[in-house]
Design an enzyme around this catalytic site. Structure first.
Site, PDB file in Angstrom:
ATOM      1  N   GLU A  33       4.435  -5.053   7.183  1.00  0.00           N
ATOM      2  CA  GLU A  33       3.714  -3.926   7.811  1.00  0.00           C
ATOM      3  C   GLU A  33       4.173  -3.674   9.235  1.00  0.00           C
ATOM      4  O   GLU A  33       4.107  -2.551   9.725  1.00  0.00           O
ATOM      5  CB  GLU A  33       2.202  -4.193   7.813  1.00  0.00           C
ATOM      6  CG  GLU A  33       1.543  -4.152   6.445  1.00  0.00           C
ATOM      7  CD  GLU A  33       1.513  -5.499   5.726  1.00  0.00           C
ATOM      8  OE1 GLU A  33       2.287  -6.410   6.132  1.00  0.00           O
ATOM      9  OE2 GLU A  33       0.743  -5.646   4.777  1.00  0.00           O
ATOM     10  N   GLU A  57      -0.933  -9.217  -0.606  1.00  0.00           N
ATOM     11  CA  GLU A  57      -2.356  -9.452  -0.326  1.00  0.00           C
ATOM     12  C   GLU A  57      -3.179  -9.440  -1.614  1.00  0.00           C
ATOM     13  O   GLU A  57      -4.099 -10.239  -1.784  1.00  0.00           O
ATOM     14  CB  GLU A  57      -2.864  -8.388   0.660  1.00  0.00           C
ATOM     15  CG  GLU A  57      -2.201  -8.535   2.017  1.00  0.00           C
ATOM     16  CD  GLU A  57      -2.492  -7.366   2.937  1.00  0.00           C
ATOM     17  OE1 GLU A  57      -2.005  -6.252   2.672  1.00  0.00           O
ATOM     18  OE2 GLU A  57      -3.225  -7.547   3.908  1.00  0.00           O
ATOM     19  N   ALA A  61       0.859  -1.178   0.000  1.00  0.00           N
ATOM     20  CA  ALA A  61       0.000   0.000   0.000  1.00  0.00           C
ATOM     21  C   ALA A  61       0.901   1.236   0.000  1.00  0.00           C
ATOM     22  O   ALA A  61       2.037   1.178   0.483  1.00  0.00           O
ATOM     23  CB  ALA A  61      -0.879  -0.022   1.232  1.00  0.00           C
ATOM     24  N   GLY A  80       0.395  -4.958   0.894  1.00  0.00           N
ATOM     25  CA  GLY A  80      -0.804  -4.980   0.052  1.00  0.00           C
ATOM     26  C   GLY A  80      -0.560  -5.666  -1.288  1.00  0.00           C
ATOM     27  O   GLY A  80      -1.493  -6.211  -1.892  1.00  0.00           O
TER      28      GLY A  80
END
Ligand SMILES: CC(C)=CC(=O)SCCNC(=O)CCNC(=O)[C@H](O)C(C)(C)COP(=O)(O)OP(=O)(O)OC[C@H]1O[C@@H](n2cnc3c(N)ncnc32)[C@H](O)[C@@H]1OP(=O)(O)O
Length: 258
Positions: A132, A112, A65, A109
């Protein structure tokens, strides 16, 4: 639709969606994720698409992200916007098969997103991770849940707690990716897999997805019952008659998605 952060090409029944933020290693910002949701919705509706591939660049599928975008957000922003919920739900709503073709970094992300696809084909340069924890947060697009289902608790805890990266060989050994191919062949091999899927009855492909995904959502007993009912239901289709007739007549089936 014209996209700013994606390149979308449709050819031979395959929609190839390439994440395209080269300056930020394809970091997933709100714009990219909402464009991806639109592109997936369009591909799902388009009769000329029978399989979808999501890929990135040679260096990065996606490095996570977008940290710049997230860094100043407050709890009220994140909770109020339900950050990434709509976009990540769009991937799960896509009914057609989606393959992630991963080269280089698939972190946070990015990992993911790859795991939310139906399966992952990785290049031998791929690196997966959920780092993260180094930023003082946990995964937010399903990483703690999906990685654990893929690789088991011990390795998932290791990845999330240490933030270490997993190379392609370890990812294949652990069941995170379905196959590893040389980097130069990633796209051609993924397109071959997509072409194989595109030959099948779309009705049956949708049914396979629903059955396999159900195994994550329910008990074994309920999942087996669900599968049996879908199996029975497919005998109402012309494609079941065609598939079995083609086998008996020693010819290739001509599926019509009916
Ligand atoms: C989903 C949720 C809730 C969370 C997340 O995903 S959090 C993000 C998890 N990902 C990371 O923590 C990885 C961050 N990136 C890195 O550690 C490194 O970039 C690297 C190891 C992937 C690659 O290192 P390298 O030295 O080869 O490249 P950089 O110079 O570091 O990166 C090039 C360029 O891209 C920008 N970049 C990279 N990742 C991100 C990111 N996740 N968000 C925003 N921007 C990113 C990096 O800042 C640099 O840009 P500048 O040259 O403009 O600084």
């Amino acid at each position: 639709m014209a996209y700013e952060t994606l390149i979308v090409e449709i050819e031979d029944y395959i929609a190839l969606i390439r994440l395209n933020r080269p300056d930020a290693l394809n970091a997933l910002n709100s714009k990219l994720l909402s464009e991806l949701a639109v592109a997936l919705g369009e591909a799902d509706k388009d009769d000329s698409v029978r399989c979808i591939i999501i890929t990135g660049s040679e260096k990065a599928f996606a490095a996570g992200a977008d940290i710049k975008e997230m860094s100043e957000k407050t709890f009220v922003d994140m909770f109020g916007e339900d950050f990434f919920a709509r976009e990540s739900d769009a991937i799960m709503r896509t009914r057609k098969p989606i393959i992630a073709a991963v080269s280089g970094y698939a972190l946070g992300g990015g990992c993911e997103l790859a795991m939310a696809c139906d399966f992952i084909i990785a290049s031998d340069t791929a690196k997966f991770g959920q780092p993260e924890i180094n930023l003082g947060v946990v995964a937010g697009i399903g990483g703690t849940q999906r990685l654990t289902r893929f690789v088991g608790k011990s390795k998932s805890m290791d990845m999330h707690l240490t933030g270490r990266f997993m190379d392609a060989a370890e990812a294949e050994r652990s069941g995170l990716v379905s196959r590893v191919v040389p980097a130069k062949d990633l796209l051609s091999e993924t397109k071959k897999a997509a072409a194989k899927i595109a030959e099948k009855s779309m009705l049956t492909s949708l049914a396979v997805k629903e059955c396999v995904n159900r195994s994550y959502e329910t008990t074994l007993r309920e999942g087996i019952l669900f599968e049996r009912r879908v199996f029975h239901a497919l005998f109402a289709t012309e494609d079941q008659k065609e598939g079995m007739a083609a086998f008996l007549e020693k010819r290739q089936p001509q599926f019509r998605d009916r």
